[in-house]
Design a protein around this motif. Structure first.
Motif, PDB file in Angstrom:
ATOM      1  N   ARG A  19      38.637  23.848  52.869  1.00 25.26           N
ATOM      2  CA  ARG A  19      40.053  23.853  53.232  1.00 25.26           C
ATOM      3  C   ARG A  19      40.412  22.701  54.178  1.00 25.26           C
ATOM      4  N   CYS A  20      39.577  22.468  55.220  1.00 28.00           N
ATOM      5  CA  CYS A  20      39.977  21.489  56.235  1.00 28.00           C
ATOM      6  C   CYS A  20      38.927  20.419  56.527  1.00 28.00           C
ATOM      7  N   GLY A  21      37.716  20.575  56.025  1.00 25.87           N
ATOM      8  CA  GLY A  21      36.681  19.576  56.252  1.00 25.87           C
ATOM      9  C   GLY A  21      35.844  19.784  57.502  1.00 25.87           C
ATOM     10  N   ALA A  22      36.123  20.819  58.285  1.00 29.21           N
ATOM     11  CA  ALA A  22      35.302  21.124  59.465  1.00 29.21           C
ATOM     12  C   ALA A  22      33.939  21.654  59.004  1.00 29.21           C
ATOM     13  N   GLN A  23      32.992  21.778  59.935  1.00 28.79           N
ATOM     14  CA  GLN A  23      31.675  22.299  59.573  1.00 28.79           C
ATOM     15  C   GLN A  23      31.808  23.717  59.027  1.00 28.79           C
ATOM     16  N   GLU A  35      30.842  28.477  44.229  1.00 30.30           N
ATOM     17  CA  GLU A  35      30.887  28.905  45.617  1.00 30.30           C
ATOM     18  C   GLU A  35      31.953  28.126  46.370  1.00 30.30           C
ATOM     19  N   LEU A  36      32.381  28.705  47.469  1.00 29.77           N
ATOM     20  CA  LEU A  36      33.328  28.069  48.373  1.00 29.77           C
ATOM     21  C   LEU A  36      32.710  28.061  49.758  1.00 29.77           C
ATOM     22  N   GLY A  43      37.544  31.084  57.224  1.00 32.25           N
ATOM     23  CA  GLY A  43      36.843  32.262  56.725  1.00 32.25           C
ATOM     24  C   GLY A  43      37.517  33.543  57.183  1.00 32.25           C
ATOM     25  N   ARG A  44      37.895  33.583  58.481  1.00 32.69           N
ATOM     26  CA  ARG A  44      38.617  34.758  59.003  1.00 32.69           C
ATOM     27  C   ARG A  44      40.001  34.872  58.369  1.00 32.69           C
ATOM     28  N   LYS A  45      40.677  33.747  58.222  1.00 32.65           N
ATOM     29  CA  LYS A  45      42.039  33.756  57.684  1.00 32.65           C
ATOM     30  C   LYS A  45      42.083  34.297  56.251  1.00 32.65           C
ATOM     31  N   PHE A  46      41.110  33.894  55.435  1.00 25.02           N
ATOM     32  CA  PHE A  46      41.120  34.267  54.021  1.00 25.02           C
ATOM     33  C   PHE A  46      40.202  35.438  53.689  1.00 25.02           C
TER      34      PHE A  46
END
Length: 76
Positions: A19-23, A35-36, A43-46
């Motif tokens: 989604r954002c490119g963070a680790q 896989e995603l 992860g918490r948001k979705f």
């Protein structure tokens, strides 16, 4: 959720959130295949939607709060 028979490899700093490119700290294996990867925030948001489509969720967000061993102590 169904458990995948082959153990998932640990996530590394090279694994990035789709989604954002963070680790990435979550790997979601989809029931449809593939896989995603998600950072802890996304992860918490979705999470509610992901649980509906996941065969397995590998959650390594605990690594964010684990305290490192004090310097100079042996790991035995």
């Amino acid at each position: 959720m169904t458990t995948v028979l082959t153990p998932a490899s640990p996530l590394t700093a090279a694994d990035r959130c789709d989604r954002c490119g963070a680790q990435a700290y979550l790997r979601v294996v989809l029931t449809s295949g593939g896989e995603l990867l998600f950072c802890a925030h996304h992860g918490r948001k979705f999470e509610p939607e992901l649980k509906k489509i996941a065969a397995e969720i590998q959650d390594e967000t605990g690594r964010l709060t684990d305290a490192p061993a004090p310097a100079g102590e042996d790991e035995r």
